[in-house]
Design a protein around this motif. Structure first.
Motif, PDB file in Angstrom:
ATOM      1  N   GLU A 129      -4.566   2.880  -0.679  1.00 20.71           N
ATOM      2  CA  GLU A 129      -4.794   1.541  -0.117  1.00 20.71           C
ATOM      3  C   GLU A 129      -4.330   0.423  -1.043  1.00 20.71           C
ATOM      4  O   GLU A 129      -4.008  -0.668  -0.598  1.00 20.71           O
ATOM      5  N   ASN A 130      -4.309   0.722  -2.334  1.00 21.19           N
ATOM      6  CA  ASN A 130      -4.067  -0.356  -3.292  1.00 21.19           C
ATOM      7  C   ASN A 130      -2.590  -0.748  -3.365  1.00 21.19           C
ATOM      8  O   ASN A 130      -1.717   0.021  -2.981  1.00 21.19           O
ATOM      9  N   GLU A 131      -2.338  -1.947  -3.864  1.00 20.95           N
ATOM     10  CA  GLU A 131      -0.951  -2.392  -4.085  1.00 20.95           C
ATOM     11  C   GLU A 131      -0.300  -1.515  -5.160  1.00 20.95           C
ATOM     12  O   GLU A 131      -0.942  -1.162  -6.145  1.00 20.95           O
ATOM     13  N   GLU A 172       0.713  10.363  -2.761  1.00 25.40           N
ATOM     14  CA  GLU A 172      -0.453   9.527  -2.448  1.00 25.40           C
ATOM     15  C   GLU A 172      -1.567   9.776  -3.464  1.00 25.40           C
ATOM     16  O   GLU A 172      -2.241   8.846  -3.909  1.00 25.40           O
ATOM     17  N   ASP A 214       0.862  -1.196   0.000  1.00 22.86           N
ATOM     18  CA  ASP A 214       0.000   0.000   0.000  1.00 22.86           C
ATOM     19  C   ASP A 214       0.894   1.241   0.000  1.00 22.86           C
ATOM     20  O   ASP A 214       2.132   1.132  -0.006  1.00 22.86           O
ATOM     21  N   PHE A 215       0.286   2.418   0.037  1.00 23.42           N
ATOM     22  CA  PHE A 215       1.073   3.640  -0.076  1.00 23.42           C
ATOM     23  C   PHE A 215       2.046   3.815   1.096  1.00 23.42           C
ATOM     24  O   PHE A 215       3.176   4.264   0.907  1.00 23.42           O
ATOM     25  N   GLU A 216       1.630   3.464   2.298  1.00 22.30           N
ATOM     26  CA  GLU A 216       2.532   3.631   3.452  1.00 22.30           C
ATOM     27  C   GLU A 216       3.827   2.832   3.267  1.00 22.30           C
ATOM     28  O   GLU A 216       4.913   3.288   3.624  1.00 22.30           O
TER      29      GLU A 216
END
Ligand SMILES: C[S@@+](CC[C@H](N)C(=O)[O-])C[C@H]1O[C@@H](n2cnc3c(N)ncnc32)[C@H](O)[C@@H]1O
Length: 266
Positions: free
Chosen positions: A249-251, A243, A208-210
């Motif tokens: 949230e996505n891969e 972001e 995810d983005f994080e």
């Protein structure tokens, strides 16, 4: 265009591994598959960093020995601690003056380093000096100019929309020789004929983005060094911009491409 940058910080092994080492290990595997060097070879890993290529050689190429050389005391300390294998030794040293005697290795390899070395023909000459005649001299660099290092390219493109000064820090701008033509030209400058150039590719996947963002906050390497030099508010603006571009949230799946060069030593 400027090759050296104040943000080229190479010291903290764990931070480097999280930002780059985990991907450089994957590309190292591709490199070894391509090179297909016989067992029991004596290897040198020039600019070994935390030992990504050394570890991969030990695990997959059945070497007689590997000597890793890097100017970063922090990286060498990390490599010595993490790689406890009697076939591996590590030396603090520079690619332009390699602390290894003449004709004592079968393969001199250098992974993702040459773009940081001021005198590249000299570094290639040093790799030839330590390699026996008939041995292999090889190196690879990320495809920065072609946008082939996807996560770094995305970072700098977003940074440049907020800070025009970021453009000249982008490795694509700093290292224009990292193309097949540029590498062939460099080899001609180093008086070397008959090189083979090959693209090596792996996927860099972030859940995810994080997971994408966090390594940029660890400070090791040019883009993380720049990221951590920003004020908290400017860093947050950059985080938000990325972001928006990539989704939260996505891969996130991006390509990492390196150009590899190999030659038989004469
Ligand atoms: C992107 S890292 C690559 C590390 C490792 N080879 C890998 O594949 O993960 C670049 C490395 O080049 C090293 N380096 C920078 N200047 C160098 C020089 N003049 N001679 C040798 N290594 C150098 C840095 O200390 C750092 O470890």
């Amino acid at each position: 265009m400027k090759e050296a940058s104040e943000h080229d910080s190479w010291s903290v092994g764990q931070s480097y591994d999280h930002y780059m080492g985990r991907w450089s290990r994957l590309i190292a595997k591709e490199f070894l598959n391509w090179q297909n060097i016989p067992k029991y070879a004596r290897w040198a890993d020039i600019g070994c960093g935390t030992g990504a290529l050394t570890r991969t050689i030990l695990d997959h190429a059945d070497p007689a020995s590997v000597v890793g050389v890097d100017p970063s005391e922090g990286f060498i300390a990390h490599a010595r601690k993490e790689i406890a294998d009697e076939r591996a030794t590590f030396e603090i040293g520079d690619a332009q003056d390699i602390p290894v005697p003449d004709n004592t290795v079968d393969v001199a390899a250098s992974a993702l380093v040459l773009n940081f070395v001021p005198d590249k023909p000299r570094a290639i000459g040093e790799m030839q000096r330590i390699t026996r005649p008939g041995g292999t001299v090889s190196f690879y660099v990320w495809d920065y100019p072609g946008g082939g290092m996807g996560f770094i390219d995305t970072f700098w493109k977003a940074a440049a929309t907020l800070d025009p000064a970021a453009r000249k820090l982008d490795e694509a701008d700093r290292f224009p020789f990292c193309t097949p033509e540029g590498l062939e030209r460099l080899c001609r400058e180093a008086n070397i004929q008959g090189v083979t150039v090959k693209a090596l590719e792996v996927d860099t996947v972030f859940p995810d983005f994080e997971a994408f963002w966090h390594p940029f906050t660890l400070g090791a390497g040019p883009a993380p060094g720049y990221c951590m030099s920003l004020s908290t508010s400017n860093r947050e603006r950059l985080r938000k911009r990325l972001e928006e571009l990539l989704g939260g949230e996505n891969e996130i799946r991006l390509t990492a491409r390196a150009w590899a060069v190999s030659m038989t030593n004469i």
